[in-house]
Design a protein around this motif. Structure first.
Motif, PDB file in Angstrom:
ATOM      1  N   GLU A  36      23.813  41.023  38.416  1.00 54.93           N
ATOM      2  CA  GLU A  36      24.124  42.071  37.441  1.00 54.93           C
ATOM      3  C   GLU A  36      25.441  41.685  36.774  1.00 54.93           C
ATOM      4  O   GLU A  36      26.256  40.961  37.367  1.00 54.93           O
ATOM      5  CB  GLU A  36      24.219  43.418  38.176  1.00 54.93           C
ATOM      6  CG  GLU A  36      23.992  44.636  37.333  1.00 54.93           C
ATOM      7  CD  GLU A  36      22.831  44.556  36.332  1.00 54.93           C
ATOM      8  OE1 GLU A  36      22.995  43.877  35.290  1.00 54.93           O
ATOM      9  OE2 GLU A  36      21.798  45.175  36.566  1.00 54.93           O
ATOM     10  N   THR A  37      25.656  42.101  35.533  1.00 59.13           N
ATOM     11  CA  THR A  37      26.802  41.632  34.775  1.00 59.13           C
ATOM     12  C   THR A  37      27.339  42.727  33.872  1.00 59.13           C
ATOM     13  O   THR A  37      26.613  43.659  33.532  1.00 59.13           O
ATOM     14  CB  THR A  37      26.385  40.417  33.902  1.00 59.13           C
ATOM     15  OG1 THR A  37      27.445  40.097  33.021  1.00 59.13           O
ATOM     16  CG2 THR A  37      25.148  40.718  33.079  1.00 59.13           C
ATOM     17  N   ASN A  38      28.587  42.579  33.456  1.00 55.54           N
ATOM     18  CA  ASN A  38      29.159  43.528  32.503  1.00 55.54           C
ATOM     19  C   ASN A  38      28.847  43.126  31.067  1.00 55.54           C
ATOM     20  O   ASN A  38      29.070  43.889  30.147  1.00 55.54           O
ATOM     21  CB  ASN A  38      30.689  43.583  32.651  1.00 55.54           C
ATOM     22  CG  ASN A  38      31.051  44.182  33.988  1.00 55.54           C
ATOM     23  OD1 ASN A  38      30.313  45.017  34.507  1.00 55.54           O
ATOM     24  ND2 ASN A  38      32.167  43.736  34.564  1.00 55.54           N
ATOM     25  N   PHE A  39      28.374  41.871  30.895  1.00 56.30           N
ATOM     26  CA  PHE A  39      28.051  41.417  29.536  1.00 56.30           C
ATOM     27  C   PHE A  39      26.784  42.110  29.065  1.00 56.30           C
ATOM     28  O   PHE A  39      25.781  42.127  29.786  1.00 56.30           O
ATOM     29  CB  PHE A  39      27.843  39.898  29.500  1.00 56.30           C
ATOM     30  CG  PHE A  39      29.137  39.158  29.477  1.00 56.30           C
ATOM     31  CD1 PHE A  39      29.715  38.788  28.272  1.00 56.30           C
ATOM     32  CD2 PHE A  39      29.789  38.856  30.659  1.00 56.30           C
ATOM     33  CE1 PHE A  39      30.930  38.111  28.264  1.00 56.30           C
ATOM     34  CE2 PHE A  39      30.995  38.189  30.650  1.00 56.30           C
ATOM     35  CZ  PHE A  39      31.576  37.822  29.454  1.00 56.30           C
ATOM     36  N   SER A  40      26.810  42.665  27.849  1.00 57.82           N
ATOM     37  CA  SER A  40      25.601  43.338  27.385  1.00 57.82           C
ATOM     38  C   SER A  40      24.638  42.296  26.824  1.00 57.82           C
ATOM     39  O   SER A  40      25.036  41.183  26.445  1.00 57.82           O
ATOM     40  CB  SER A  40      25.939  44.392  26.349  1.00 57.82           C
ATOM     41  OG  SER A  40      26.695  43.793  25.349  1.00 57.82           O
ATOM     42  N   ARG A  41      23.376  42.675  26.780  1.00 58.75           N
ATOM     43  CA  ARG A  41      22.316  41.793  26.319  1.00 58.75           C
ATOM     44  C   ARG A  41      22.590  41.321  24.885  1.00 58.75           C
ATOM     45  O   ARG A  41      22.930  42.130  24.030  1.00 58.75           O
ATOM     46  CB  ARG A  41      21.035  42.632  26.333  1.00 58.75           C
ATOM     47  CG  ARG A  41      19.786  41.869  26.291  1.00 58.75           C
ATOM     48  CD  ARG A  41      18.626  42.840  26.101  1.00 58.75           C
ATOM     49  NE  ARG A  41      17.476  42.064  25.723  1.00 58.75           N
ATOM     50  CZ  ARG A  41      16.613  41.582  26.604  1.00 58.75           C
ATOM     51  NH1 ARG A  41      16.745  41.866  27.866  1.00 58.75           N
ATOM     52  NH2 ARG A  41      15.620  40.843  26.206  1.00 58.75           N
ATOM     53  N   GLY A  82      22.164  35.141  25.153  1.00 56.43           N
ATOM     54  CA  GLY A  82      21.915  35.172  26.595  1.00 56.43           C
ATOM     55  C   GLY A  82      23.175  35.450  27.402  1.00 56.43           C
ATOM     56  O   GLY A  82      23.280  34.996  28.547  1.00 56.43           O
ATOM     57  N   GLY A  83      24.123  36.197  26.833  1.00 61.66           N
ATOM     58  CA  GLY A  83      25.375  36.503  27.534  1.00 61.66           C
ATOM     59  C   GLY A  83      25.157  37.289  28.821  1.00 61.66           C
ATOM     60  O   GLY A  83      25.995  37.273  29.726  1.00 61.66           O
ATOM     61  N   HIS A  84      24.007  37.957  28.904  1.00 62.47           N
ATOM     62  CA  HIS A  84      23.696  38.750  30.104  1.00 62.47           C
ATOM     63  C   HIS A  84      23.195  37.878  31.259  1.00 62.47           C
ATOM     64  O   HIS A  84      23.021  38.368  32.363  1.00 62.47           O
ATOM     65  CB  HIS A  84      22.704  39.864  29.778  1.00 62.47           C
ATOM     66  CG  HIS A  84      21.501  39.414  28.988  1.00 62.47           C
ATOM     67  ND1 HIS A  84      21.591  38.747  27.787  1.00 62.47           N
ATOM     68  CD2 HIS A  84      20.177  39.539  29.231  1.00 62.47           C
ATOM     69  CE1 HIS A  84      20.377  38.488  27.324  1.00 62.47           C
ATOM     70  NE2 HIS A  84      19.510  38.944  28.185  1.00 62.47           N
ATOM     71  N   PHE A  85      22.948  36.589  30.993  1.00 68.59           N
ATOM     72  CA  PHE A  85      22.645  35.650  32.081  1.00 68.59           C
ATOM     73  C   PHE A  85      23.989  35.041  32.497  1.00 68.59           C
ATOM     74  O   PHE A  85      24.407  34.011  31.971  1.00 68.59           O
ATOM     75  CB  PHE A  85      21.676  34.567  31.606  1.00 68.59           C
ATOM     76  CG  PHE A  85      20.311  35.106  31.242  1.00 68.59           C
ATOM     77  CD1 PHE A  85      19.365  35.339  32.224  1.00 68.59           C
ATOM     78  CD2 PHE A  85      19.987  35.391  29.929  1.00 68.59           C
ATOM     79  CE1 PHE A  85      18.110  35.844  31.900  1.00 68.59           C
ATOM     80  CE2 PHE A  85      18.742  35.887  29.589  1.00 68.59           C
ATOM     81  CZ  PHE A  85      17.797  36.123  30.579  1.00 68.59           C
TER      82      PHE A  85
END
Ligand code: FUB
Length: 346
Positions: free
Chosen positions: A60-65, A69-72
Motif C-alpha cells: 500500500e502506498t501514499n502515492f495516488s494512482r 504507475g506512481g502507485h506501484f
C-alpha cells in the motif's frame, strides 16, 4: 405460476446463463501462491531441484494512482520457493531492500534472476535520483539472497522489466522495456527525453530492447538493440495493433529449438507471444498466451519443470486493487505445431 415460482425461475435463468456466471461469480483457475504479502510480476526459474519465484512485492502506498504507475511503489524483494508446483511455498524474507541500492530512489519493479559460475544474479528496475528508470544488478551465493547491489545501475540500461535469458551457447541476453510509466517512449532517440511522446496509431510500435551481457554479467557488450516483432505477413507491428504490439513484461524461453518471446500488450491486457530463430529476432507474432486477468496489469513467466510447462502470472484476486496483486501458477500446453494453447484464468 405464482410470484414466488416466477422469481425462482428468473433467478435460475440468470444463474444458468453464461453471462450471469461470468459477471456474478468469476472463478479463477488457480489460487495465490502466498496470501500473507502481495506479490506480482513472477519470474520463475528452476535452480537445482527447486522452483524459485522472483516477484515484485506490492505494498500500500501514499502515492495516488497516476498514468506513470506512481502507485506501484515497492520497496523490497522477497523470493519464494517450492519443491514442485502444488507443493508448499516458502517466503524467504527480504532478499534486497531499496535502502541498500545506492543509486535507486524508488519503485523496485519487476525483477528477474539467473545463475552463472557459482553466483546468482538479480536484475531489477528502479527509478534513480533523477526519476529515470534504470536496471540494476545484485549478486548472492544463494538463490534466495540476501543480494548485494552494485553501486551503479548497468551502464546504458534504461526502462523496466528485465528478463535474463541464457542461450544454448552459454551467452546471456537481457530483454527489457516498458511503455507509459516504464518510460520506453522517452528513449526513442537513444537519449533520455523527458517529454518523449507515445507513438501515434499509424506509427510503427515501439520495440522491446535486447543487449548481450559481458562475461562479468554486470555490463552490456553492445548498445541495446530493437527486438522486431512482425505480423503474419512480415510487416512490423504498428501502434494501432494494440492487441498484438509490445507494451511491457518481456519473457524469453526456448521450446524445440525455437525462441519464444512473450510480453504484455499493456492497455489491452493480454500476454502474447512471437516466435523466432535467434535471440535477436526478428520474431513473428503467433497469438495469445493469457487473456486479461483481474486487475490492469498482466505479467508472466514460462518455465519447464519435471516434464511439464508452467505459466506463472498474477492477478488482483486477494485485494481487488490493481497495485496489490498476487502471483499464481497454472499449466501451459503446446499444440503439436509448437503454438501455445491460450489460457483464460478467470
Ligand atoms: O509491477 C510494476 C509494473 O507493473 C511492472 O514492471 C509491469 O510489468 C507491471 O506488471
Amino acid at each position: 405460476m405464482n410470484r414466488k415460482t416466477q422469481l425462482t425461475a428468473v433467478v435460475a435463468m440468470l444463474m444458468g446463463s453464461q453471462f450471469a456466471l461470468a459477471q456474478i461469480s468469476p472463478k479463477p483457475i488457480a489460487e495465490p501462491l502466498v496470501k500473507h504479502i502481495f506479490t506480482a510480476d513472477p519470474s520463475a526459474h528452476v535452480f537445482g531441484s527447486k522452483i524459485y519465484v522472483y516477484p515484485s512485492h506490492d505494498i500500500e502506498t501514499n502515492f495516488s494512482r497516476d498514468e506513470d504507475g506512481g502507485h506501484f511503489d515497492m520497496k523490497d524483494y522477497h523470493i519464494l520457493s517450492m519443491d514442485k508446483v502444488g507443493g508448499k511455498v516458502t517466503d524467504h524474507g527480504v532478499a534486497l531492500a531499496l535502502e541498500n541500492v545506492p543509486w535507486a530512489a524508488r519503485q523496485l519493479w519487476a525483477p528477474d534472476a539467473t545463475f552463472h559460475k557459482g553466483k546468482y544474479y538479480l536484475y531489477f528496475p528502479a527509478k534513480d535520483k533523477e526519476g529515470i528508470f534504470r536496471i540494476g544488478v545484485a549478486t548472492s551465493k544463494k538463490p534466495t539472497g540476501p543480494f548485494k547491489a552494485e553501486k551503479e545501475p548497468i551502464k546504458g540500461s534504461f526502462s523496466i522489466d528485465p528478463c535474463i535469458f541464457k542461450d544454448k551457447d552459454g551467452s546471456f541476453y537481457l530483454y527489457f522495456g516498458g511503455i507509459w510509466g516504464g518510460q520506453l517512449q522517452r528513449w526513442k532517440t537513444g537519449m533520455y527525453q523527458a517529454n518523449g511522446a507515445l507513438q501515434q496509431a499509424n506509427e510503427v510500435a515501439l520495440c522491446p530492447k535486447v543487449a548481450k551481457l559481458a562475461p562479468d554479467m554486470k555490463s552490456f557488450v553492445e548498445t541495446p538493440k530493437d527486438l522486431k516483432i512482425l505480423d503474419e505477413n512480415g510487416k512490423v507491428l504498428l501502434e494501432s495493433d494494440n492487441t498484438k504490439r509490445f507494451f511491457e513484461a518481456a519473457w524469453m524461453h526456448q521450446y524445440k529449438g525455437k525462441y519464444y518471446f512473450s510480453y504484455s500488450t499493456g492497455n489491452t491486457h493480454l500476454i502474447c507471444y512471437a516466435i523466432g530463430d535467434s535471440p535477436y529476432g526478428p520474431f513473428t507474432y503467433k497469438g495469445v498466451v493469457l487473456n486479461p486477468v483481474e486487475g490492469w496489469t498482466n505479467h508472466h513467466s514460462i518455465v519447464e519443470n519435471k516434464g511439464k510447462w508452467y505459466l506463472f502470472y498474477h492477478d488482483a484476486q486477494l485485494s481487488g486493487k490493481t497495485h496489490l496483486r498476487n502471483v499464481k501458477v497454472t499449466e501451459l500446453r503446446y499444440n503439436p505445431d509448437g503454438t501455445i494453447q491460450t489460457i483464460t484464468a478467470k
